[in-house]
Design an enzyme around this catalytic site. Structure first.
Site, short mmCIF file in Angstrom:
data_model
loop_
_atom_site.label_atom_id
_atom_site.label_comp_id
_atom_site.label_asym_id
_atom_site.label_seq_id
_atom_site.Cartn_x
_atom_site.Cartn_y
_atom_site.Cartn_z
CG ASN A 9 -0.28 -0.03 2.52
OD1 ASN A 9 0.91 -0.28 2.60
ND2 ASN A 9 -1.02 0.19 3.58
CB CYS A 10 4.47 1.87 0.07
SG CYS A 10 5.72 3.13 -0.22
CG ASP A 11 0.97 6.84 -1.93
OD1 ASP A 11 0.07 5.99 -2.10
OD2 ASP A 11 0.79 7.91 -1.30
CB VAL A 13 5.43 0.03 -3.25
CG1 VAL A 13 5.16 -1.36 -3.81
CG2 VAL A 13 6.59 0.01 -2.26
CE LYS A 14 -1.35 1.77 -3.19
NZ LYS A 14 -2.43 2.59 -2.65
#
Length: 114
Positions: A9-11, A13-14
């Site tokens: 859910n890390c931005d 990472v997205k």
């Protein structure tokens, strides 16, 4: 094989996953929250890129630590913190045949994969 170590859910990472998908780069995903981090692998990363690069001092997990845990940091103390709380590892960590990428920057990923 390319392997990404991160929290889903890390931005950042997205953004990384989107970039890899758009560029047709296949990878395996390792979820720190569910699977933790192997201490030997973490020490390898520290040897490769340095604990200062891996330890996410900007994150809330690190900032909430008592001051005594933040003082006199070295590789061993930083590794212990990251093993105990993998969310303190800067994300993502991507292992690929050419080395290790920490964090996301499109130009670094393009250099590594294109």
């Amino acid at each position: 094989m390319i392997k990404m170590y991160a929290i889903p859910n890390c931005d950042t990472v997205k953004k990384t996953r989107t970039w890899l998908d758009e560029h047709g780069v296949a990878y395996e995903f390792h979820d720190f929250k569910k699977e933790g981090v192997d201490p030997a692998r973490l020490m390898h990363w520290i040897e490769q890129v340095g604990w200062e690069t891996l330890l996410n001092k900007r994150g809330t997990t690190f900032r909430k630590l008592p001051d005594s845990d933040k003082q006199d940091l070295d590789a061993d103390k930083a590794a212990a913190l990251m093993i105990a709380q993998p969310s303190m590892i800067k994300r993502p960590v991507v292992e690929h045949p050419g080395g290790i990428l920490v964090g996301f920057a499109a130009e670094r990923y393009a250099a590594a994969f294109c």
